[in-house]
Design an enzyme around this catalytic site. Structure first.
Site, short mmCIF file in Angstrom:
data_model
loop_
_atom_site.label_atom_id
_atom_site.label_comp_id
_atom_site.label_asym_id
_atom_site.label_seq_id
_atom_site.Cartn_x
_atom_site.Cartn_y
_atom_site.Cartn_z
N THR B 40 0.68 -1.23 0.01
CA THR B 40 -0.08 -0.12 -0.09
C THR B 40 0.93 1.32 -0.13
OG1 THR B 40 -1.66 -1.18 1.24
CG2 THR B 40 -1.69 1.36 1.27
N GLY B 114 -0.28 -15.68 -1.25
CA GLY B 114 0.49 -16.72 -0.26
C GLY B 114 -0.41 -17.24 0.75
N THR B 143 1.09 -8.97 5.68
CA THR B 143 0.12 -8.81 4.67
C THR B 143 -0.36 -7.29 4.72
OG1 THR B 143 -1.27 -10.06 6.02
CG2 THR B 143 -0.36 -10.96 4.07
N GLY B 144 -0.30 -6.49 5.59
CA GLY B 144 -0.55 -5.18 5.61
C GLY B 144 -2.24 -5.08 6.13
N SER B 145 -2.74 -4.06 5.50
CA SER B 145 -4.25 -3.70 6.02
C SER B 145 -4.96 -3.26 4.29
CB SER B 145 -4.24 -2.45 6.82
OG SER B 145 -3.54 -1.53 6.34
N GLY B 180 -14.54 11.03 7.52
CA GLY B 180 -13.32 10.89 8.39
C GLY B 180 -12.47 11.93 8.47
N MET B 319 -0.92 1.99 12.73
CA MET B 319 -0.65 1.56 11.39
C MET B 319 -0.12 2.54 10.63
SD MET B 319 -4.32 -0.07 10.33
CE MET B 319 -4.87 -1.78 10.68
N HIS B 445 21.47 28.50 13.85
CA HIS B 445 20.50 29.59 13.60
C HIS B 445 20.81 30.22 12.08
CE1 HIS B 445 18.69 33.48 14.48
NE2 HIS B 445 19.77 34.11 13.64
#
Lengths: 407, 466
Positions: B40, B114, B143-145, B180, B319, B445
């Protein structure tokens, strides 16, 4: 998994410093094999492995302070334990030596700026403070907590010493030629206790001298017989201990101690014998000297001397003395003023035996003479008592038969 | 032909895990069901969204502050097709980079889905339906999300889109409604607002960016409103009517009450992500999951089945790609017998909006809830010379430190380049630094980082420039 814990260290000893780990994580260890050296206020002891297996974790690193009962590390039981716990780790190609590498020590890591500043301002050496940061680094919070602990300590002397002793920096030229070595716990304790004694007791010293001729003659006469029977050399210490016990019986104040507004007179005679070792001075205690024969006293002292050099004295052998004897004579001292072993009220200083001309019955004779010193706490012991005590010791040594006859 | 390790998934967690394992001498293979590596993050997440953010920010600057600085460029315009091509090229170079790294580290890559048949056995089913069985000592689930969906609302990735579709809208929508007000919604909402869309954000909670320090969230909310975003807080989207040319979105108060209908050209559903752990055969081999579908692992990233590990979005925790990467490294090291470890107390979090939000450690709300005594040091960018010169002097740096030990417990930055500056806070916290340690570290600075130093000074109420 077996935990390695700090063993009970004896009365009044609540914490210890990790001296040195003999084993690294990943090393195999046998039961009772020494794992780590702990320095306490009094002795250095070795902690043996409670079980056989592999040292899997070290929880307290070198230099950290640990309390009695604290976890020092873990032992993974049995030889095959490593395999079953992490099946994958068994793959040899897959598990390079890194697994056995000990965790990086933070002792060489530069200090955080706030820690440096607090250390310079307070005089508190950051290397003596147990660190809670990454890899055991000392954080500002650790320093503040250590200063708070030092301030809350019951001994005001030690607290101020820790908090305000700031050493003016040396010129750069000289600074590079200086070596800064951390005091061992034993050395720190010696320093603190000696200064405590000086600050607490009204300490002064009275002197006398003793003709060692008769004791020396006795030794020459019975040396072989004594050694054959008792398996130990007949030395001077036994005579001095027995002489002191008799004198203490006559002058109980010298065997007493102050507790608040009370004086505690002790009707037992535990004599501490100062022994110099590489690590510093220790004073093992010969218990109940009044009930021991001269040979038993000599045997005990010989055993202490041997074990003191090996650092193998037990804590309880260093506690509970009522009076002490120190012998500066073995290093050649002719005269000295010993410092009290607090809370005791008296300490006898022995010195070198030297042939000196002495007037005896109107004639000058060459006699083996020793100066005696008694440092005492004037709060408990009167001058008359102190002098009488020392005269009694002198008389008993000059005529050892008095020891037998209890005169 | 057995492997030491097979990693399922090549997102930032999986590919990093595989490379680290190969470095440690493990014979490693990866399984990827998509055509390209990178998961992703590289394909439809971090990387493409940042290309759009960067371009749209420059576009806005060109039409805004350029003139104030005396640079005349006329009215800039956007060639959306070219912009998306630039984004796609960026993605391509990144995923090719992963392929190159696999080759370089002699990691074998298998394309296909897999499935764990048994401990030590992974079946790969190719796009052509053919399967092959691989043998391995260890398996890492990476496999993540996937996008979280709203019941009753179908995502077609054209008009009702997830973050994936929102990265390639064919044209700038006139009206974009976002469901959202989390990180993804606000980042993409900002992009399309800058490119010309009228953006409305509907959020179920009564504040934006849940989990972010309250003070930061509140001030940022006001900034976004000033930028032109419209918010409907404490509201929920219950239906999207796609029958007409214009979408009709039904919005109800979260507590219940009269619904209203809002019009939109595109609706972006950005209510979060859910772990992708289905179809892996986990039930068959007995790997346990929690009630939210996340694989349960111990502190050593081991599942309850020996030889099977899990990392990243597939397990509990934030995540975030960098959290997955660190877990990937730790898992590889643990499998190789080393003491791999992830410090979950020091994981930075960045919101790539304009200005940015970056934070690490505890929020003020968390400290209050834990009952910890703390000191606050705050420094506004309006008092920072460099931020003023850049005409980007909004926001502040806020440092929270333990009242007793002065140890830094949390750092929150709302302002320009917060993403870069948070790194110094993370290192300080990793080493248990006090706010005084940051304050006593020389900062160049004139830089934005001086605001971090000043905030550290402000903890002890001794900021110099404020």
């Amino acid at each position: 998994m077996t935990e390695i814990r700090v063993p009970t260290l004896g009365e009044s000893v609540t914490e210890a410093t990790i001296g040195k780990w003999f084993k690294h994580p990943g090393d195999a260890v046998a039961v009772d094999e020494p794992l780590v050296e702990l320095e306490t206020d009094k002795v250095t002891i070795e902690v043996p492995a409670p079980a056989a297996g592999v040292l899997s974790e070290i929880a307290a690193k070198d230099g950290e302070t640990v309390a009695v009962g604290a976890v020092l590390g873990q032992i993974k039981d049995g030889a095959g334990a490593a395999k079953t716990a992490t099946p994958a780790a068994a793959k040899p190609a897959a598990a390079p030596a890194a697994a056995a590498k000990p965790p990086a020590s933070a002792s060489d890591a530069p200090l955080a700026p706030s820690v440096r500043k607090i250390s310079t301002e307070s005089g508190l050496d950051a290397s003596t403070v147990p660190g809670t940061g990454k890899d055991g680094r000392v954080t500002k919070g650790d320093m503040l907590a250590a200063i708070e602990r030092a301030a809350a300590q019951p001994t005001p002397v030690a607290a101020t010493a820790a908090a305000v002793q700031v050493r003016a920096p040396s010129p750069a030229d000289d600074a590079v030629r200086e070596e800064r070595v951390r005091m061992t716990r034993l050395r720190q304790t010696i320093a603190r206790r000696l200064k405590e004694a000086q600050n607490t007791a009204a300490m002064l010293t009275t002197f006398n001298e003793v003709d060692m001729g008769h004791v020396m003659a006795l030794r020459t006469q019975y040396r072989d017989l004594f050694e054959k029977k008792h398996g130990v050399r007949l030395g001077f210490m036994g005579f001095f201990v027995k002489a002191c016990v008799q004198a203490l019986k006559d002058i109980p104040a010298v065997n007493a101690e102050i507790d608040g507004t009370d004086i505690i007179y002790k009707n037992y005679y535990h004599i501490g014998i100062a022994v110099g070792t590489e690590r510093g001075l220790v004073v093992p205690v010969v218990r109940d000297c009044d009930q021991k024969s001269l040979a038993e006293v000599e045997k005990t002292i010989a055993d202490f001397g041997r074990r003191a050099r090996d650092g193998a004295l037990k804590i309880d052998e260093l506690q509970g003395g009522t009076f002490s004897i120190t012998n500066g004579g073995i290093y050649g001292s002719l005269m000295s003023t010993p410092i009290l072993n607090a809370p005791q009220s008296g300490i006898l200083g022995m010195h070198k035996i030297q042939d000196r001309p002495i007037a005896m019955a109107g004639k000058i004779e060459i006699r083996p003479m020793m100066y005696l010193a008694l440092s005492y706490d004037h709060r408990v012991v009167d001058g008359r008592e102190a002098v009488t005590f020392l005269v009694r010791v002198k008389e008993l040594l000059e005529e050892p038969s008095r020891l037998v006859l209890d005169l | 032909m057995a492997y030491d390790l097979i990693v399922i998934g090549t997102g930032p967690g999986g590919y990093v895990c595989a490379i680290r394992a190969a470095q440690l001498g493990l014979k490693t293979a990866v399984v990827e069901k998509n055509a390209t590596f990178g998961g992703t993050c590289l394909n439809v997440g971090c990387i493409p969204s940042k290309a759009l953010l960067h371009a749209s920010e420059l576009y806005e600057e060109a039409g805004g502050s350029f003139a104030k600085m005396g640079i005349k460029v006329g009215k800039p315009s956007v060639d959306l097709a070219a912009l998306l091509a630039y984004k796609a090229q960026n993605v391509e170079s990144n995923v090719n980079g992963v392929a190159f790294l696999f080759k370089k580290n002699k990691i074998e890559a298998f394309h296909g889905a897999g499935r764990i048949v048994a401990p030590g056995q992974v079946e790969v089913k190719g796009a052509d339906g053919k399967t092959q069985l691989l043998e391995t000592e260890n398996i890492v689930i990476a496999t993540g999300s996937d996008v979280a969906r709203l019941p009753g609302i179908d995502i077609d990735e054209k008009r009702v889109v997830s973050s994936t579709g929102a990265l390639q809208l064919a044209k700038v929508p006139q009206k974009l409604l976002i469901v959202g007000a989390g990180i993804i919604g606000l980042e993409l909402g900002s992009v399309w607002r800058r490119l010309g869309a009228e953006v409305t954000v509907v959020e179920f909670l009564d504040h934006i960016l849940p989990g972010i320090d309250g003070e930061v969230s509140k001030q940022f909310h006001r900034m976004l409103q000033k930028q032109g975003l419209t918010f409907k807080l404490s509201s929920k989207v219950t239906a999207v009517d796609t029958s007409g040319k214009i979408l009709k979105v039904k919005v109800e108060p979260a507590a219940g009450g009269a619904a209203e209908t809002l019009e939109a050209d595109v609706v972006l559903v950005a209510i979060g992500r859910v772990p992708f752990t289905d179809g892996l055969g986990l039930e068959a081999v007995g790997v346990k999951k929690d009630n939210r579908g996340r694989v349960i692992v111990d502190p050593h990233l081991r599942t309850n089945v020996a030889g099977i590990y899990a990392i990243g979005d597939a397990v509990a925790g934030p995540m975030l790609a960098h959290k997955a990467e660190d877990e990937g490294v730790a898992a590889a090291e643990i499998i190789a017998g080393q003491a791999g470890h992830v410090n979950y107390d020091v994981i930075p979090n960045v919101v790539y909006t304009s200005p940015e939000i970056a934070s690490v450690g505890k929020t003020e709300e968390e400290l209050k809830q834990a009952g910890l005594a703390y000191n606050v040091g705050k420094f506004p960018f309006s008092a920072n010379a460099r931020a003023r010169a850049n005409l980007a002097a909004e926001g502040f740096v806020k440092i929270l430190a333990d009242a007793k030990t002065d140890r830094v417990l949390g750092v929150h930055i709302l302002g320009p380049d917060a993403e870069t500056m948070i790194a110094e806070a993370a290192i300080a916290m990793e080493f248990g630094a006090s706010s005084e340690d940051i304050a006593r570290t020389c900062h160049a600075h004139p830089t934005l980082t001086e605001a971090v130093k000043e905030a550290a000074l402000a903890v002890a109420k001794r900021a110099i420039n404020y």
